[in-house]
Design a protein around this motif. Structure first.
Motif, PDB file in Angstrom:
ATOM      1  N   PRO A 111       0.831  -1.206   0.000  1.00 30.07           N
ATOM      2  CA  PRO A 111       0.000   0.000   0.000  1.00 30.07           C
ATOM      3  C   PRO A 111       0.867   1.257   0.000  1.00 30.07           C
ATOM      4  O   PRO A 111       1.778   1.385   0.820  1.00 30.07           O
ATOM      5  CB  PRO A 111      -0.784  -0.106   1.316  1.00 30.07           C
ATOM      6  CG  PRO A 111      -0.643  -1.522   1.757  1.00 30.07           C
ATOM      7  CD  PRO A 111       0.661  -1.999   1.223  1.00 30.07           C
ATOM      8  N   PRO A 112       0.612   2.189  -0.896  1.00 29.65           N
ATOM      9  CA  PRO A 112       1.429   3.417  -0.940  1.00 29.65           C
ATOM     10  C   PRO A 112       1.274   4.270   0.311  1.00 29.65           C
ATOM     11  O   PRO A 112       2.141   5.099   0.609  1.00 29.65           O
ATOM     12  CB  PRO A 112       0.916   4.142  -2.187  1.00 29.65           C
ATOM     13  CG  PRO A 112      -0.462   3.595  -2.420  1.00 29.65           C
ATOM     14  CD  PRO A 112      -0.411   2.171  -1.958  1.00 29.65           C
ATOM     15  N   GLU A 113       0.183   4.075   1.053  1.00 33.83           N
ATOM     16  CA  GLU A 113      -0.055   4.885   2.254  1.00 33.83           C
ATOM     17  C   GLU A 113       0.851   4.487   3.418  1.00 33.83           C
ATOM     18  O   GLU A 113       0.960   5.226   4.404  1.00 33.83           O
ATOM     19  CB  GLU A 113      -1.517   4.740   2.707  1.00 33.83           C
ATOM     20  CG  GLU A 113      -2.537   5.254   1.718  1.00 33.83           C
ATOM     21  CD  GLU A 113      -2.985   4.182   0.718  1.00 33.83           C
ATOM     22  OE1 GLU A 113      -3.961   4.433  -0.009  1.00 33.83           O
ATOM     23  OE2 GLU A 113      -2.353   3.095   0.659  1.00 33.83           O
ATOM     24  N   LEU A 285      -6.477  -3.384   1.754  1.00 36.20           N
ATOM     25  CA  LEU A 285      -6.116  -2.170   1.024  1.00 36.20           C
ATOM     26  C   LEU A 285      -7.215  -1.114   1.122  1.00 36.20           C
ATOM     27  O   LEU A 285      -6.927   0.085   1.248  1.00 36.20           O
ATOM     28  CB  LEU A 285      -5.837  -2.504  -0.442  1.00 36.20           C
ATOM     29  CG  LEU A 285      -4.589  -3.338  -0.748  1.00 36.20           C
ATOM     30  CD1 LEU A 285      -4.433  -3.529  -2.256  1.00 36.20           C
ATOM     31  CD2 LEU A 285      -3.339  -2.705  -0.160  1.00 36.20           C
ATOM     32  N   GLU A 286      -8.452  -1.546   1.066  1.00 31.82           N
ATOM     33  CA  GLU A 286      -9.569  -0.597   1.186  1.00 31.82           C
ATOM     34  C   GLU A 286      -9.583   0.049   2.569  1.00 31.82           C
ATOM     35  O   GLU A 286      -9.803   1.260   2.708  1.00 31.82           O
ATOM     36  CB  GLU A 286     -10.896  -1.312   0.923  1.00 31.82           C
ATOM     37  CG  GLU A 286     -11.102  -1.723  -0.525  1.00 31.82           C
ATOM     38  CD  GLU A 286     -12.470  -2.326  -0.765  1.00 31.82           C
ATOM     39  OE1 GLU A 286     -13.305  -2.304   0.187  1.00 31.82           O
ATOM     40  OE2 GLU A 286     -12.725  -2.815  -1.872  1.00 31.82           O
ATOM     41  N   ILE A 288      -7.048   0.387   4.620  1.00 30.63           N
ATOM     42  CA  ILE A 288      -5.878   1.257   4.752  1.00 30.63           C
ATOM     43  C   ILE A 288      -6.111   2.572   4.017  1.00 30.63           C
ATOM     44  O   ILE A 288      -5.808   3.658   4.522  1.00 30.63           O
ATOM     45  CB  ILE A 288      -4.622   0.536   4.226  1.00 30.63           C
ATOM     46  CG1 ILE A 288      -4.250  -0.615   5.165  1.00 30.63           C
ATOM     47  CG2 ILE A 288      -3.452   1.509   4.090  1.00 30.63           C
ATOM     48  CD1 ILE A 288      -3.259  -1.583   4.572  1.00 30.63           C
ATOM     49  N   SER A 289      -6.647   2.488   2.810  1.00 30.51           N
ATOM     50  CA  SER A 289      -6.926   3.689   2.029  1.00 30.51           C
ATOM     51  C   SER A 289      -7.908   4.604   2.741  1.00 30.51           C
ATOM     52  O   SER A 289      -7.808   5.834   2.667  1.00 30.51           O
ATOM     53  CB  SER A 289      -7.474   3.297   0.651  1.00 30.51           C
ATOM     54  OG  SER A 289      -7.784   4.439  -0.118  1.00 30.51           O
ATOM     55  N   ALA A 290      -8.848   3.988   3.466  1.00 30.57           N
ATOM     56  CA  ALA A 290      -9.852   4.760   4.202  1.00 30.57           C
ATOM     57  C   ALA A 290      -9.310   5.288   5.529  1.00 30.57           C
ATOM     58  O   ALA A 290     -10.013   6.027   6.236  1.00 30.57           O
ATOM     59  CB  ALA A 290     -11.087   3.905   4.446  1.00 30.57           C
ATOM     60  N   GLY A 291      -8.087   4.902   5.877  1.00 31.98           N
ATOM     61  CA  GLY A 291      -7.497   5.354   7.131  1.00 31.98           C
ATOM     62  C   GLY A 291      -8.015   4.634   8.357  1.00 31.98           C
ATOM     63  O   GLY A 291      -7.801   5.087   9.490  1.00 31.98           O
ATOM     64  N   LYS A 294      -4.072   0.644  10.247  1.00 34.88           N
ATOM     65  CA  LYS A 294      -2.669   0.970  10.036  1.00 34.88           C
ATOM     66  C   LYS A 294      -1.845   0.207  11.072  1.00 34.88           C
ATOM     67  O   LYS A 294      -2.070   0.365  12.269  1.00 34.88           O
ATOM     68  CB  LYS A 294      -2.427   2.472  10.180  1.00 34.88           C
ATOM     69  CG  LYS A 294      -0.988   2.897   9.921  1.00 34.88           C
ATOM     70  CD  LYS A 294      -0.843   4.410  10.059  1.00 34.88           C
ATOM     71  CE  LYS A 294       0.577   4.862   9.747  1.00 34.88           C
ATOM     72  NZ  LYS A 294       0.734   6.329   9.872  1.00 34.88           N
TER      73      LYS A 294
END
Length: 330
Positions: A111-113, A285-286, A288-291, A294
């Motif tokens: 994940p890029p985040e 991934l979803e 993580i993208s949503a914050g 982590k």
């Protein structure tokens, strides 16, 4: 061309048997990729591998390490969907090294985040927790989840994912410091097993009903109390036995409450070529993208891997330990 790797020279405690060696940079074979490792998540299976007590028992000398993040530097024949330069996370025994070869089917996009250290801790623990809670237990929003070792590697992931799914999380920990981490990750209730009665507290917190799902990677006395705290039609997830004593499941307990005892061995899905790991990673991934999710990690230098694994094996670590390879920090 050579690179460094931590090698177990025999069976024993990591600090006693691990040696830092120089070895030729491995070439990937058909269906394999090579990565320049940036960070390696340290897991209890690494300790068991060193002790010769893991379900897979490689003969010494061997390189432990089961989870990492890095950049693809070479691909073997018949590899599709992965290219040189891709940043990936992956799992395979033997990644405690600066360069590692993995089956292409056991790597996933990083994940890029997340930083390299955070991403390194994503695969084994989080996919195990997701598979246990969602694929095996069919967790529903509003249910109560009891997580033992709630500040450990897979337990901390289970706390985050259960809370993200709308469950009420009760975490069992072994100290006040670990309780603070469990709360940060989403546990509404924290039970310190060193000073509190697990069964009594769960009954108190659930009005006598118990937990709908028990997520247990510990075994032993902690599990014995947790299984008695399971609700009617509850699901007991057997994830591991880090405490050393394998879970004992009395059939009469399953019968009188209509309880299900469910095994959670995530690695079997990879071995069998199942799509479950891909579905788990996509869901992660979803989140993580949503914050929402982590990994909370503590970084250690690559040179301190044996000492860090000794702390992990003694139950003295809090959260995830990740070894960062020299010069590869991101």
């Amino acid at each position: 061309m050579t690179s460094r790797a931590w090698q177990a020279t025999g069976y024993g405690e990591p600090g006693e048997v691990l040696a830092l060696v120089e070895r030729d940079v491995p070439d990937p074979g058909p269906g394999e990729i090579r990565i320049r490792v940036a960070a390696i998540a340290l897991n209890f299976p690494d300790v068991l591998l060193c002790r010769g007590r893991y379900q897979v028992r490689p003969e010494p000398p061997f390189v432990p390490g089961v989870e990492c993040c890095g950049t693809v530097t070479a691909v073997g024949a018949d590899v599709v969907g992965v290219a040189v330069g891709d940043r990936v996370v992956g799992t395979m025994i033997g990644v405690m090294a600066e360069e590692a070869v993995l089956p292409a089917g056991s790597v996933f996009p990083a994940p890029p985040e997340l930083t390299d250290a955070e991403a390194a801790a994503l695969t084994v623990g989080y996919q195990t927790a997701w598979v246990g809670l969602h694929h095996r237990a069919n967790l529903q929003s509003g249910e109560t989840v009891l997580v033992t070792a709630a500040a450990g590697g897979v337990g901390s992931a289970a706390v985050q994912l259960a809370a993200a799914a709308g469950a009420r999380v009760i975490g069992v920990v072994g100290s006040a410091a670990k309780g603070e981490l469990a709360r940060r990750l989403g546990a509404e209730v924290v039970i310190d097993r060193s000073t509190e009665d697990i069964l009594a507290r769960v009954r108190e917190e659930t009005g006598g009903r118990g937990a709908d799902v028990v997520f247990d990677p510990v075994g032993g006395d902690t599990y014995a109390a947790a299984q008695r705290a399971t609700a009617f039609e509850g699901r007991l997830l057997i994830v591991g036995f880090a405490g050393g004593d394998v879970q004992q499941i009395p059939a009469n307990l399953l019968l009188v409450k209509n309880i299900s005892a469910v095994g959670v061995y995530w690695g079997l899905y990879l071995e069998r070529g199942s799509d479950v790991p891909r579905r788990a990673h996509a869901a992660l991934l979803e989140l993580i993208s949503a914050g929402v999710v982590k990994p909370e990690v503590t970084e250690v230098p690559f040179s301190e891997v044996p000492a860090a694994l000794d702390r992990l094996g003694a139950g003295a670590s809090v959260g995830r330990l990740v070894a960062v390879v020299d010069g590869a920090h991101a």
